[in-house]
Scaffold this active site. Structure first.
Site, PDB file in Angstrom:
ATOM      1  N   GLU A  95       0.822  -1.204   0.000  1.00  0.00           N
ATOM      2  CA  GLU A  95       0.000   0.000   0.000  1.00  0.00           C
ATOM      3  C   GLU A  95       0.867   1.270   0.000  1.00  0.00           C
ATOM      4  O   GLU A  95       0.718   2.158   0.844  1.00  0.00           O
ATOM      5  CB  GLU A  95      -0.949   0.008   1.197  1.00  0.00           C
ATOM      6  CG  GLU A  95      -1.915  -1.179   1.200  1.00  0.00           C
ATOM      7  CD  GLU A  95      -2.891  -1.135   2.366  1.00  0.00           C
ATOM      8  OE1 GLU A  95      -2.578  -0.471   3.382  1.00  0.00           O
ATOM      9  OE2 GLU A  95      -3.964  -1.747   2.282  1.00  0.00           O
ATOM     10  N   GLU A 238      -6.916  -7.947   0.378  1.00  0.00           N
ATOM     11  CA  GLU A 238      -7.341  -8.050   1.774  1.00  0.00           C
ATOM     12  C   GLU A 238      -8.790  -7.590   1.867  1.00  0.00           C
ATOM     13  O   GLU A 238      -9.160  -6.564   1.293  1.00  0.00           O
ATOM     14  CB  GLU A 238      -6.495  -7.161   2.696  1.00  0.00           C
ATOM     15  CG  GLU A 238      -5.025  -7.487   2.756  1.00  0.00           C
ATOM     16  CD  GLU A 238      -4.253  -6.473   3.589  1.00  0.00           C
ATOM     17  OE1 GLU A 238      -4.875  -5.819   4.465  1.00  0.00           O
ATOM     18  OE2 GLU A 238      -3.050  -6.311   3.359  1.00  0.00           O
TER      19      GLU A 238
END
Length: 454
Positions: A95, A238
């Site tokens: 990320e 996720e």
């Protein structure tokens, strides 16, 4: 436990050699994740096959037993996951475009990709491995899904990234968390976070969205479409729901979300912008509780998992993999049935420092506001903290002393949903958390479960 539940793919956010060795020779996909700070190193230096991460990749992909040298890039410089018979990916950073990073890693992503591509070629792995960059959902934005676009500060780099991914046959990986939307906004409709339909749907022209997941997913589809890559495969890296540590984090909500998600995707309905085309893969976050994870975002960060730290299912869940419901880990050996609690005959007015020390080592997040143990009272809080530390120390009698304020009891002090846990036995390693030893090797890892492949 993985085999018993027919789970074939897992993600590990740590390159622990024992874990990788355990997964070798079996059909498991393993993803290993570093901090995004390592992007700086990756972008500045091209590595050869001698680098640790490439040697680990070769060990998994080729089943080699050669030793990996420790020179080159430090451990955890990137992460990779190995998917048998269906592609192999090396993911660069974790990320790296988070808005909270204020752009400090953005300029390093593409150079890191190019360097790693060169390294894979040198290691003769280019034919086995595709590079990807997992993104958080805050990389794109819009009030309506069809108007989705990447953040203005990311337009140029995202254009470069998706072009690179497309040319190498790699998917776009994104992490989506409706729980965080609910947790972060009092105006977010709770029923919109789930999959049973919402009294507050989002109307977007001819399309109506009844859950946040579909709306978020299609916002990404629209953003990719604006760059000319609307058909790019998407993997959900996720997604999940925590079971403790916040008002909306509990077993009932977690089961409703995860089962709803699984049923929704397996229905093959897709989304309004991709009808009949579910995500390529979805990794359910997560497998096991982590008693030492940072709680900076909230106490719920240690409670995303469908199994407790002793491998017991937290709630009934059908993963859609052939089993009706989750199966518990077998042959788990526990410490004796005894607990450390506050001595009711002692003056507990001077217990603050002991509580601070106990909870500094052990996990006490269930005591916080919204947690399952938040309402057990002051003495209950003290006992919970004492016991968590006591179990962490393998029930060492001295660890229940606390200057005479603690005592060992053989009567379970659990109250309602607030469980006073007992440690797990294993003399092979030290651990941290109420389930120490064999399970603790996973405790610094964020586990994800690959639930289905469409």
């Amino acid at each position: 436990m993985l085999k018993g539940n027919k789970i074939e793919k897992v993600k590990l956010f740590d390159a622990d050699p024992d874990v990788l060795r355990a997964l070798m020779g079996v059909s498991y996909a393993a993803e290993v994740c570093p901090p995004s700070q390592q992007l700086i190193v990756l972008s500045m230096k091209a590595m050869g096959c001698h680098a640790d991460f490439l040697c680990q990749a070769q060990l998994l992909i080729l089943g080699s037993r050669q030793r990996c040298s420790s020179d080159g890039v430090p451990d955890f410089s990137l992460y990779f996951f190995f998917i048998p018979n269906n592609g192999r990916y090396v993911a660069v950073g974790n990320e790296p475009f988070l808005s909270s990073y204020s752009g400090q890693f953005q300029s390093y992503v593409v150079p890191a990709l190019l360097n790693l591509q060169q390294s894979l070629a040198k290691a003769n792995l280019a034919g086995y491995v595709n590079l990807v960059v997992p993104c958080n959902a805050d990389a794109y934005e819009s009030s309506l899904p069809s108007q989705g676009a990447f953040r203005p500060d990311l337009t140029e780099i995202m254009t470069q990234l998706v072009s690179f991914l497309n040319s190498n046959g790699s998917p776009f990986i994104v992490n989506i968390y409706p729980f965080l939307s609910l947790y972060g906004s009092t105006d977010f409709p709770q029923d919109y976070a789930f999959f049973e339909g919402s009294a507050h749907p989002v109307t977007d022209g001819p399309n109506v969205y009844y859950n946040a997941f579909d709306g978020n997913f299609d916002t990404l589809v629209a953003a990719l479409n604006k760059l000319g890559y609307g058909q790019m495969p998407i993997v959900i890296g996720e997604v999940g729901w925590p079971t403790d540590g916040a008002i909306s984090a509990n077993l009932t909500a977690a089961r409703a979300f995860n089962q709803g998600l699984i049923n929704h995707v397996l229905s093959n309905k897709g989304t309004p912008l991709r009808p009949g085309i579910p995500p390529m893969d979805i990794y359910l976050f997560s497998l096991l509780d982590e008693g030492a994870k940072s709680i900076l975002p909230g106490s719920f960060e240690r409670h995303w998992w469908i199994f407790s730290c002793d491998g017991q299912a937290k709630y009934p869940l059908n993963l859609g993999l052939g089993n009706k419901l989750l199966k518990n880990a077998k042959n788990v050996q526990y410490l004796p049935s005894r607990w450390c609690v506050a001595d009711p005959t002692k003056d507990l007015s001077d217990v603050t420092n002991h509580m601070r020390i106990a909870c500094g080592f052990a996990d006490c997040t269930t005591l916080n506001y919204g947690g399952s143990c938040n309402g057990i009272g002051a003495k209950g809080n003290i006992s919970y903290a004492f016991n968590s530390y006591y179990q962490l120390q393998d029930q060492n009698p001295q660890s229940c002393d606390f200057d005479g304020l603690g005592m060992v009891t053989f009567r379970d002090p659990s109250v309602g949903d607030c469980r006073f846990l007992i440690g797990v036995t294993d003399t092979s390693s030290s651990g941290f958390g109420p389930c120490p030893r064999w399970i603790i090797i996973w405790n610094l890892m964020l586990w994800g479960i690959w639930v289905f492949l469409i």
